[in-house]
Design an enzyme around this catalytic site. Sequence first.
Site, PDB file in Angstrom:
ATOM      1  N   GLU A 189      16.752  -5.048   0.695  1.00 28.47           N
ATOM      2  CA  GLU A 189      16.066  -4.519   2.426  1.00 28.47           C
ATOM      3  C   GLU A 189      14.718  -4.353   1.654  1.00 28.47           C
ATOM      4  O   GLU A 189      14.184  -3.517   1.988  1.00 28.47           O
ATOM      5  CB  GLU A 189      17.302  -3.293   2.137  1.00 28.47           C
ATOM      6  CG  GLU A 189      17.389  -3.194   3.536  1.00 28.47           C
ATOM      7  CD  GLU A 189      18.238  -2.001   3.306  1.00 28.47           C
ATOM      8  OE1 GLU A 189      19.216  -2.158   4.381  1.00 28.47           O
ATOM      9  OE2 GLU A 189      17.862  -0.678   3.201  1.00 28.47           O
ATOM     10  N   GLY A 204      12.217  -0.927  -1.695  1.00 28.12           N
ATOM     11  CA  GLY A 204      11.423   0.282  -2.575  1.00 28.12           C
ATOM     12  C   GLY A 204      11.020  -0.135  -3.686  1.00 28.12           C
ATOM     13  O   GLY A 204       9.951   0.219  -4.261  1.00 28.12           O
ATOM     14  N   ARG A 244       7.839  -2.837   2.091  1.00 30.41           N
ATOM     15  CA  ARG A 244       6.275  -2.423   1.555  1.00 30.41           C
ATOM     16  C   ARG A 244       6.305  -3.951   1.297  1.00 30.41           C
ATOM     17  O   ARG A 244       5.891  -4.679   1.077  1.00 30.41           O
ATOM     18  CB  ARG A 244       6.708  -1.390   0.910  1.00 30.41           C
ATOM     19  CG  ARG A 244       5.308  -1.380   0.215  1.00 30.41           C
ATOM     20  CD  ARG A 244       5.352   0.005  -0.303  1.00 30.41           C
ATOM     21  NE  ARG A 244       6.385   1.369  -0.061  1.00 30.41           N
ATOM     22  CZ  ARG A 244       6.122   2.071   0.301  1.00 30.41           C
ATOM     23  NH1 ARG A 244       4.790   2.220   0.748  1.00 30.41           N
ATOM     24  NH2 ARG A 244       6.289   2.769   0.435  1.00 30.41           N
ATOM     25  N   CYS A 256      -8.459  15.882  13.066  1.00 26.01           N
ATOM     26  CA  CYS A 256      -9.158  17.401  13.407  1.00 26.01           C
ATOM     27  C   CYS A 256      -8.117  18.526  12.501  1.00 26.01           C
ATOM     28  O   CYS A 256      -7.507  19.178  12.512  1.00 26.01           O
ATOM     29  CB  CYS A 256      -9.442  18.533  14.664  1.00 26.01           C
ATOM     30  SG  CYS A 256     -10.779  17.793  15.492  1.00 26.01           S
ATOM     31  N   ARG A 283      -0.098   8.091   5.622  1.00 24.57           N
ATOM     32  CA  ARG A 283       0.532   8.938   4.431  1.00 24.57           C
ATOM     33  C   ARG A 283      -0.169   9.690   3.571  1.00 24.57           C
ATOM     34  O   ARG A 283       0.341  10.034   2.801  1.00 24.57           O
ATOM     35  CB  ARG A 283       0.632   6.782   4.125  1.00 24.57           C
ATOM     36  CG  ARG A 283       2.136   6.315   5.041  1.00 24.57           C
ATOM     37  CD  ARG A 283       2.243   5.001   4.030  1.00 24.57           C
ATOM     38  NE  ARG A 283       2.699   5.034   3.064  1.00 24.57           N
ATOM     39  CZ  ARG A 283       1.969   4.873   1.762  1.00 24.57           C
ATOM     40  NH1 ARG A 283       0.682   4.689   1.693  1.00 24.57           N
ATOM     41  NH2 ARG A 283       2.781   4.805   0.651  1.00 24.57           N
ATOM     42  N   TYR A 315       4.157   0.570   7.100  1.00 23.54           N
ATOM     43  CA  TYR A 315       3.744   2.423   7.401  1.00 23.54           C
ATOM     44  C   TYR A 315       2.326   2.556   7.230  1.00 23.54           C
ATOM     45  O   TYR A 315       2.140   3.954   7.451  1.00 23.54           O
ATOM     46  CB  TYR A 315       4.578   3.510   6.110  1.00 23.54           C
ATOM     47  CG  TYR A 315       5.946   2.609   5.078  1.00 23.54           C
ATOM     48  CD1 TYR A 315       7.118   3.071   5.980  1.00 23.54           C
ATOM     49  CD2 TYR A 315       6.190   1.626   4.572  1.00 23.54           C
ATOM     50  CE1 TYR A 315       8.323   2.869   5.616  1.00 23.54           C
ATOM     51  CE2 TYR A 315       7.834   1.346   4.177  1.00 23.54           C
ATOM     52  CZ  TYR A 315       8.643   1.493   4.571  1.00 23.54           C
ATOM     53  OH  TYR A 315       9.628   1.406   4.245  1.00 23.54           O
ATOM     54  N   TYR A 325       2.304  12.166   2.188  1.00 22.95           N
ATOM     55  CA  TYR A 325       2.661  11.978   0.608  1.00 22.95           C
ATOM     56  C   TYR A 325       1.548  12.066  -0.345  1.00 22.95           C
ATOM     57  O   TYR A 325       1.889  11.208  -1.077  1.00 22.95           O
ATOM     58  CB  TYR A 325       3.778  11.879   0.628  1.00 22.95           C
ATOM     59  CG  TYR A 325       4.779  10.684   1.588  1.00 22.95           C
ATOM     60  CD1 TYR A 325       5.437  10.244   2.252  1.00 22.95           C
ATOM     61  CD2 TYR A 325       3.501   9.159   1.735  1.00 22.95           C
ATOM     62  CE1 TYR A 325       5.179   9.591   3.979  1.00 22.95           C
ATOM     63  CE2 TYR A 325       3.921   8.177   2.200  1.00 22.95           C
ATOM     64  CZ  TYR A 325       5.163   8.178   3.077  1.00 22.95           C
ATOM     65  OH  TYR A 325       5.204   7.008   4.072  1.00 22.95           O
TER      66      TYR A 325
HETATM   67  C1  LIG Z   1      17.580   2.598   4.011  1.00 21.01           C
HETATM   68  C2  LIG Z   1      16.242   2.042   3.598  1.00 21.01           C
HETATM   69  N1  LIG Z   1      15.748   0.452   3.043  1.00 21.01           N
HETATM   70  C3  LIG Z   1      15.184   0.065   2.942  1.00 21.01           C
HETATM   71  C4  LIG Z   1      13.861   0.569   2.792  1.00 21.01           C
HETATM   72  C5  LIG Z   1      12.392   0.125   3.083  1.00 21.01           C
HETATM   73  O1  LIG Z   1      11.769   0.539   1.728  1.00 21.01           O
HETATM   74  P1  LIG Z   1      10.284  -0.220   1.270  1.00 21.01           P
HETATM   75  O2  LIG Z   1       9.758  -0.411   2.177  1.00 21.01           O
HETATM   76  O3  LIG Z   1      10.380   1.315   0.256  1.00 21.01           O
HETATM   77  O4  LIG Z   1      10.819  -1.580   0.930  1.00 21.01           O
HETATM   78  C6  LIG Z   1      14.028   1.597   3.049  1.00 21.01           C
HETATM   79  C7  LIG Z   1      12.595   2.614   3.462  1.00 21.01           C
HETATM   80  O5  LIG Z   1      12.535   3.999   3.893  1.00 21.01           O
HETATM   81  C8  LIG Z   1      14.980   2.379   3.650  1.00 21.01           C
HETATM   82  O6  LIG Z   1      15.447   4.472   3.423  1.00 21.01           O
END
Ligand SMILES: Cc1ncc(COP(=O)(O)O)c(C=O)c1O
Length: 424
Positions: A276, A234, A279, A349, A316, A377, A320
């Site tokens: 994790e 995130g 992005r 379209c 994207r 993404y 959103y």
């Molecule tokens: C469980 C989990 N981990 C990691 C991520 C990666 O998030 P980001 O790409 O925002 O770092 C996501 C994204 O949806 C997620 O759902």
Amino acid sequence: MDNFIFSNHDTVELAKKYGTPLYVLSEDIIEENAETMKTAFEKCNIDYEINYAGKAFLTIAMCKIVENAGLSLDVVSGGELYTAIKAGFPMEKVCFHGSNKSIAEIEMAFDNKVGKIVADSEYELEILDRIAAKKNHKPKVMVRVSPGIEAHTHEYVQTGRIDSKFGVPLKLVDKVLSDSKKFIYLNIIGLHCHIGSQIYDEKPFLLAAETMLKLMKKIEGYGFEMKELNLGGGFGIPYLKDDSVFDVDTYVQRLVYFTKNKCDEIGLKFPKLLVEPGRFIVGTAGITLYEVGIVKEIPHTRKYISVDGGMADNPRPALYDALYHAVVANKMVFSDDEEELVTISGRCCETDTLITDVLLPKCEPGDILAVLNTGAYNYSMASNYNRLPKPAVVLLKDDKDQIIVERETYEDIILKDRLPDWYK
Ligand SMILES: Cc1ncc(COP(=O)(O)O)c(C=O)c1O
């Protein structure tokens, strides 16, 4: 040189060589991003693991890059796992995620000896336990918790009501993990949470850490040894010129300091810390090149610049309202009075607006538009809407450029089509 240079490559030349639309990905930037995160943890001298979230972008070549960068890999489906297997990614460094894994996917994970599985619910823990009883491989299991903290971009909220399909709700964790003898075949070693995306501020992460550490202490009381804490991904990246950059260094330092203090306070052994990011690793490493087609000006209303891609290669904005910045790759030198406010439209379209109101030098058909920071993404969420073939992905490394995903052809588009007997 008037052309846009990305990762030391002339993007106009890339567009000529490979055609448009074209995803361009820089291995050098991915490596830098991975290094930034690794260095932040290394400085703290703790046990840690960085799981790259494959959902952001995953191909066989990307698996190699991730392995080479020394990261582990988070996969969320049989398809992502299959990609990792085919790439020869070390399975002990794979973490299998997903909110509704099928039995077949879980068995595939066991049979391929993945290192870790994140269980998303009590039901899944029961399934895992049953499958583990039959297999001789015992992956580590982490339990995903929905901690009641949700953070997006600049804000975060603590929700008393936990309204999320992901993870075990905070209030139910006690019930689910009340007895370590319930899941005798599982090696449950810690907790996981993920609180949102595009977060620029460390506060919500620290709040989540506090909630999770207290929970881990409680769960240890039920007979589980809580050795690992995964705080998810995130971390925000700058999509627009004025966007902030997530300060990983400060975050990791504060997280480690905070965790040490909290563990001392509640009497918990300092756990291995996991993150994790998806992005953060790949987002700034990618751009998309398009060719400008129709330029349409509606007097006193708006000027539309249409490009040869759109929501099929980057859903994207439509999904959103995601914001992007772009440049005209063949017109990087211009004066302020040559700029005009335009809207970039995709060719699908639907309204299909890629960017609303961006200042660009006057565009003409044939110009090359580069949309920036599309590494995460975009390719992974692309579709064949309007039966558009998916663009190629070209990888840049040093002065080299090479295709890592071929451009789809019309033949690919109809490859799985079948005629029923009554039309043959
Ligand atoms: C469980 C989990 N981990 C990691 C991520 C990666 O998030 P980001 O790409 O925002 O770092 C996501 C994204 O949806 C997620 O759902």
